[in-house]
Scaffold this active site. Structure first.
Site, mmCIF file in Angstrom:
data_model
loop_
_atom_site.group_PDB
_atom_site.id
_atom_site.type_symbol
_atom_site.label_atom_id
_atom_site.label_comp_id
_atom_site.label_asym_id
_atom_site.label_seq_id
_atom_site.Cartn_x
_atom_site.Cartn_y
_atom_site.Cartn_z
ATOM 1 N N ARG A 54 0.821 -1.213 0.000
ATOM 2 C CA ARG A 54 0.000 0.000 0.000
ATOM 3 C C ARG A 54 0.858 1.267 0.000
ATOM 4 O O ARG A 54 0.653 2.171 -0.807
ATOM 5 C CB ARG A 54 -0.928 0.012 1.213
ATOM 6 C CG ARG A 54 -1.994 -1.076 1.241
ATOM 7 C CD ARG A 54 -2.839 -1.105 -0.017
ATOM 8 N NE ARG A 54 -3.448 0.189 -0.295
ATOM 9 C CZ ARG A 54 -3.907 0.540 -1.511
ATOM 10 N NH1 ARG A 54 -3.776 -0.284 -2.537
ATOM 11 N NH2 ARG A 54 -4.481 1.712 -1.679
ATOM 12 N N ILE A 55 1.850 1.350 0.895
ATOM 13 C CA ILE A 55 2.642 2.569 0.985
ATOM 14 C C ILE A 55 3.598 2.680 -0.192
ATOM 15 O O ILE A 55 3.755 3.762 -0.776
ATOM 16 C CB ILE A 55 3.403 2.632 2.323
ATOM 17 C CG1 ILE A 55 2.411 2.686 3.495
ATOM 18 C CG2 ILE A 55 4.330 3.845 2.353
ATOM 19 C CD1 ILE A 55 1.448 3.867 3.442
ATOM 20 N N CYS A 72 1.761 7.034 10.512
ATOM 21 C CA CYS A 72 0.760 7.984 10.011
ATOM 22 C C CYS A 72 0.082 8.713 11.168
ATOM 23 O O CYS A 72 -0.196 9.920 11.073
ATOM 24 C CB CYS A 72 -0.271 7.267 9.145
ATOM 25 S SG CYS A 72 -1.156 5.907 9.961
ATOM 26 N N HIS A 83 -9.167 3.866 13.057
ATOM 27 C CA HIS A 83 -8.348 3.561 11.876
ATOM 28 C C HIS A 83 -9.063 2.612 10.932
ATOM 29 O O HIS A 83 -9.688 1.647 11.348
ATOM 30 C CB HIS A 83 -7.022 2.933 12.330
ATOM 31 C CG HIS A 83 -5.912 3.063 11.336
ATOM 32 N ND1 HIS A 83 -5.901 2.386 10.143
ATOM 33 C CD2 HIS A 83 -4.775 3.808 11.358
ATOM 34 C CE1 HIS A 83 -4.803 2.703 9.474
ATOM 35 N NE2 HIS A 83 -4.106 3.573 10.191
ATOM 36 N N ARG A 132 -7.458 -9.727 16.023
ATOM 37 C CA ARG A 132 -7.178 -9.580 14.594
ATOM 38 C C ARG A 132 -7.397 -10.862 13.806
ATOM 39 O O ARG A 132 -7.109 -10.922 12.612
ATOM 40 C CB ARG A 132 -5.739 -9.072 14.395
ATOM 41 C CG ARG A 132 -5.575 -7.660 14.906
ATOM 42 C CD ARG A 132 -4.265 -7.065 14.467
ATOM 43 N NE ARG A 132 -3.722 -6.196 15.507
ATOM 44 C CZ ARG A 132 -2.658 -5.431 15.368
ATOM 45 N NH1 ARG A 132 -2.009 -5.417 14.227
ATOM 46 N NH2 ARG A 132 -2.226 -4.683 16.360
ATOM 47 N N THR A 141 -1.558 -0.261 20.051
ATOM 48 C CA THR A 141 -0.918 0.849 19.357
ATOM 49 C C THR A 141 0.276 1.344 20.153
ATOM 50 O O THR A 141 0.248 1.370 21.382
ATOM 51 C CB THR A 141 -1.902 2.014 19.126
ATOM 52 O OG1 THR A 141 -1.206 3.111 18.520
ATOM 53 C CG2 THR A 141 -2.526 2.490 20.422
#
Length: 345
Positions: free
Chosen positions: A16-17, A160, A187, A206, A219
Site C-alpha cells: 500500500r505505501i 501515520c 483507523h 485480529r 498501538t
C-alpha cells in the site's frame, strides 16, 4: 558541489505505501527524485496491474506497462527485482542515493544495517522502529527535520498517526500548555486483518473479520509521540480501534490544558497554523464532512473545527482526519527530498 539531479531512489516493498509513494511522486511533479528500482516478491504482471488500478485511489494518471524486467511509468524504466533478503540485491550497482523501506519487516538497527552493508547509503523506513536507538533519527516532517544528523544512515518516517498528532500537540503545548493527553485512533482496516475470521494473527482480535466489526487493537502511538515530544513523556495514553472502511482514519484527541481555554481559541490557533507555518501539512475545515471526503488528501492532519469541544474549561476534545495511506506517503517523499537535499558529492 551539489549532488546531481534527479536523485535516484529505490523502493523495498511495494504494498500500500510503496505504491502510494510511487504514485504520489508522479502526481506531484515537484520533487527532484526518480524511482529507478523496486524490490518485491510479487510477479511483474501483478505489480503492473496494481499500479495501474487501485480500488482506493483510482486509476494511475499515466501510462503503466511491463517491458522486460522493468516497469515502465510514462516511459521511465523502473527495474523490478524479486529478492527476499537485502543481500540479494546489487544495491551498489543500482547506484541509488536513498532506499525507501516500505515492507515494514525491518524494525531493529541490526536489520536496517543489513541494507547499508549490502551497499545502500541511506534508508528511510515507513514505520516506527522497535527502539529509539534503532535509527539515527525519527522525523515528522514540518516538526523536526532540521534535527537530522549530517551522517545519518537510518531514519524512520514515524507512523501515520504520529505524523497526524505531533504537529498539533506541539503547537497546542507551546501556546496553551498541555497537562495530559488521551488519544483514540479510529483507523481503517489494514492487511494484517482477514476479510473473514481466520487464523491470521497472534492478537486474537485480529483473527476476526475486518469488515464485520469495530475491533480494538494495540498501538504504540503514545511511545511514538513521546520520542518526538519528550516534554510530554508520561502524560500520554493512546488506544486504537479498526473500523470497516478501506481508507481515511481519524484521531479523537482529549487534552487537559494548563490554563483555561475555549473552542474559539483552539480553532483560531489551528486555523492560523493551517494557513501559516503548517500550510500543506495541516488543514482546517468546519464543513459537514464524512471520512470519504479526505480520500487522497495529502495533508498529515485535517482538523474538523465543527467537532471541537471544551469542557471545564480545561478539557479539550478534537476530531482530526487523515488519509492514512496518501498523507503518509507524501510525508515520506517530503523527508526523502529534504534528506537528499542535505547531501553533497
Amino acid at each position: 558541489m551539489s549532488h546531481p539531479r534527479p536523485y535516484k531512489i529505490a523502493l523495498n516493498g511495494y504494498g500500500r505505501i510503496g505504491r502510494c509513494v510511487l504514485r504520489a511522486l508522479h502526481e506531484r511533479g515537484d520533487l527532484a527524485v526518480q524511482v529507478v528500482a523496486l524490490n518485491d516478491l510479487a510477479d511483474r504482471d501483478s505489480i503492473e496491474y496494481l499500479t495501474r488500478f487501485d480500488s482506493t485511489h483510482g486509476r494511475f494518471p499515466g501510462e503503466v506497462r511491463v517491458s522486460g524486467d522493468c516497469l515502465q511509468i510514462n516511459g521511465q524504466a523502473i527495474q523490478v527485482l524479486r529478492e527476499a533478503e537485502p543481500e540479494g540485491v546489487d544495491w551498489r550497482g543500482l547506484d541509488i542515493d536513498l532506499l525507501l523501506e516500505c515492507s515494514g519487516q525491518y524494525t531493529t538497527r541490526e536489520q536496517g544495517l543489513r541494507f547499508v552493508h549490502a551497499g545502500v547509503p541511506r534508508v528511510l523506513f515507513s514505520q516506527p522502529m522497535a527502539s529509539e536507538e534503532a535509527v539515527d533519527a525519527t522525523l515528522v516532517y514540518g516538526v523536526n527535520q532540521d534535527s537530522l544528523p549530517s551522517d545519518a544512515r537510518l531514519v524512520s518516517n514515524a507512523s501515520c498517526t504520529t505524523n497526524c498528532s505531533v504537529p498539533l500537540l506541539k503547537l497546542l503545548n507551546e501556546v496553551i500548555g498541555l497537562e495530559y493527553v488521551s488519544i483514540t485512533t479510529i483507523h481503517s482496516a489494514m492487511n494484517d486483518q482477514p476479510v473473514i475470521d481466520a487464523y491470521h494473527h497472534a492478537d486474537l482480535r485480529r483473527t476476526r473479520s475486518a469488515f464485520q466489526s469495530v475491533i480494538p487493537v494495540s498501538t504504540g502511538l503514545a511511545r511514538g509521540i513521546e520520542r518526538l515530544l519528550p516534554e510530554l513523556a508520561g502524560r500520554i495514553q493512546a488506544k486504537a480501534i479498526r473500523v470497516p472502511t478501506v481508507n481515511v482514519s481519524a484521531l479523537d484527541i482529549t487534552l487537559q490544558t494548563a490554563r483555561d481555554t475555549s473552542a474559539d481559541e483552539v480553532n483560531a490557533l489551528l486555523r492560523a497554523a493551517a494557513e501559516g507555518d503548517y500550510k500543506g501539512l495541516l488543514d482546517y475545515t468546519e464543513l459537514p464532512h464524512a471520512s470519504c471526503d479526505f480520500n487522497h488528501d495529502p495533508h498529515s492532519a485535517i482538523v474538523d473545527g465543527s467537532q471541537t469541544r471544551v469542557s471545564g474549561p480545561r478539557l479539550v476534545n478534537l476530531l482530526v482526519w487523515f488519509d492514512n495511506e496518501w498523507g503518509f506517503a507524501n510525508r515520506m517523499l517530503d523527508v526523502a527530498q529534504y534528506w537528499l537535499a542535505q547531501t553533497t558529492d
